[in-house]
Design a protein around this motif. Structure first.
Motif, PDB file in Angstrom:
ATOM      1  N   UNK A  39       0.829  -1.218  -0.016  1.00  0.00           N
ATOM      2  CA  UNK A  39      -0.087   0.049   0.048  1.00  0.00           C
ATOM      3  C   UNK A  39       0.946   1.126  -0.047  1.00  0.00           C
ATOM      4  N   UNK A  40       2.005   1.298   0.896  1.00  0.00           N
ATOM      5  CA  UNK A  40       2.941   2.326   0.886  1.00  0.00           C
ATOM      6  C   UNK A  40       3.515   2.469  -0.454  1.00  0.00           C
ATOM      7  N   UNK A  41       4.055   1.539  -0.963  1.00  0.00           N
ATOM      8  CA  UNK A  41       4.643   1.663  -2.323  1.00  0.00           C
ATOM      9  C   UNK A  41       3.919   2.219  -3.519  1.00  0.00           C
ATOM     10  N   UNK A  42       2.730   1.746  -3.387  1.00  0.00           N
ATOM     11  CA  UNK A  42       1.726   2.252  -4.440  1.00  0.00           C
ATOM     12  C   UNK A  42       1.235   3.762  -4.020  1.00  0.00           C
ATOM     13  N   UNK A  43       1.323   4.205  -3.010  1.00  0.00           N
ATOM     14  CA  UNK A  43       1.272   5.525  -2.709  1.00  0.00           C
ATOM     15  C   UNK A  43       2.238   6.117  -3.040  1.00  0.00           C
ATOM     16  N   UNK A  44       3.554   5.883  -2.628  1.00  0.00           N
ATOM     17  CA  UNK A  44       4.671   6.571  -2.985  1.00  0.00           C
ATOM     18  C   UNK A  44       4.985   6.721  -4.556  1.00  0.00           C
ATOM     19  N   UNK A  45       4.631   5.819  -5.179  1.00  0.00           N
ATOM     20  CA  UNK A  45       4.899   5.476  -6.715  1.00  0.00           C
ATOM     21  C   UNK A  45       4.569   6.919  -7.527  1.00  0.00           C
ATOM     22  N   UNK A  46       3.199   7.528  -7.064  1.00  0.00           N
ATOM     23  CA  UNK A  46       2.796   8.577  -7.462  1.00  0.00           C
ATOM     24  C   UNK A  46       2.928   9.889  -6.587  1.00  0.00           C
ATOM     25  N   UNK A  47       3.184   9.800  -5.378  1.00  0.00           N
ATOM     26  CA  UNK A  47       3.219  10.832  -4.479  1.00  0.00           C
ATOM     27  C   UNK A  47       4.693  11.173  -3.880  1.00  0.00           C
ATOM     28  N   UNK A  48       5.811  10.367  -4.318  1.00  0.00           N
ATOM     29  CA  UNK A  48       7.082  10.539  -3.339  1.00  0.00           C
ATOM     30  C   UNK A  48       7.414  12.180  -3.710  1.00  0.00           C
ATOM     31  N   UNK A  49       7.484  12.389  -4.943  1.00  0.00           N
ATOM     32  CA  UNK A  49       8.153  13.892  -5.130  1.00  0.00           C
ATOM     33  C   UNK A  49       7.137  14.901  -4.803  1.00  0.00           C
ATOM     34  N   UNK A  50       6.192  14.903  -4.269  1.00  0.00           N
ATOM     35  CA  UNK A  50       5.275  15.856  -3.783  1.00  0.00           C
ATOM     36  C   UNK A  50       5.603  15.891  -2.209  1.00  0.00           C
ATOM     37  N   UNK A  51       6.244  15.242  -1.546  1.00  0.00           N
ATOM     38  CA  UNK A  51       6.448  15.319  -0.046  1.00  0.00           C
ATOM     39  C   UNK A  51       7.711  16.542  -0.021  1.00  0.00           C
ATOM     40  N   UNK A  52       7.091  17.657   0.699  1.00  0.00           N
ATOM     41  CA  UNK A  52       8.071  18.814   0.919  1.00  0.00           C
ATOM     42  C   UNK A  52       9.220  18.648   1.313  1.00  0.00           C
ATOM     43  N   UNK A  53       9.596  17.956   2.462  1.00  0.00           N
ATOM     44  CA  UNK A  53      10.954  17.914   3.305  1.00  0.00           C
ATOM     45  C   UNK A  53      11.710  17.079   2.385  1.00  0.00           C
ATOM     46  N   UNK A  54      12.954  17.329   1.958  1.00  0.00           N
ATOM     47  CA  UNK A  54      13.867  16.512   1.142  1.00  0.00           C
ATOM     48  C   UNK A  54      14.488  15.593   2.010  1.00  0.00           C
ATOM     49  N   UNK A  55      14.726  15.814   3.156  1.00  0.00           N
ATOM     50  CA  UNK A  55      15.158  14.603   4.023  1.00  0.00           C
ATOM     51  C   UNK A  55      14.188  13.401   4.142  1.00  0.00           C
TER      52      UNK A  55
END
Length: 90
Positions: A39-55
């Motif tokens: 579930x997390x992999x699926x979510x991150x596939x489309x949304x990872x680049x939108x997390x504002x914190x680079x760390x």
């Protein structure tokens, strides 16, 4: 949902987990090895680049590489993450 807290597989349970994803080691406080669930992999596939914190984004990328090393993620799936998210990375 469970979190292992040492090599002996002692774990704590986190009840009523309603977040879409869970990030360990937020703000770089400790060492960990994570394996992201489907579930997390699926979510991150489309949304990872939108997390504002680079760390935090870096921690997810590190988790993906760790999953490859542990044979929990196929390299072709990792490249899919790259193609979906690198356009927005700086």
């Amino acid at each position: 949902f469970e979190v292992w807290i040492n090599d002996n597989q002692n774990f704590i349970e986190i009840p009523n987990m309603s977040n879409k994803f869970f990030i360990l080691n937020y703000d770089d406080h400790a060492f960990y090895q994570t394996f992201l669930d489907e579930q997390t992999l699926s979510f991150m596939l489309s949304n990872l680049s939108w997390i504002p914190d680079s760390l935090t984004r870096g921690l997810v990328w590190r988790s993906l590489i760790g999953m490859i090393k542990a044979s929990k993620l196929k390299i072709k799936d990792y490249f899919e993450f790259i193609f979906h998210n690198m356009v927005h990375e700086t």
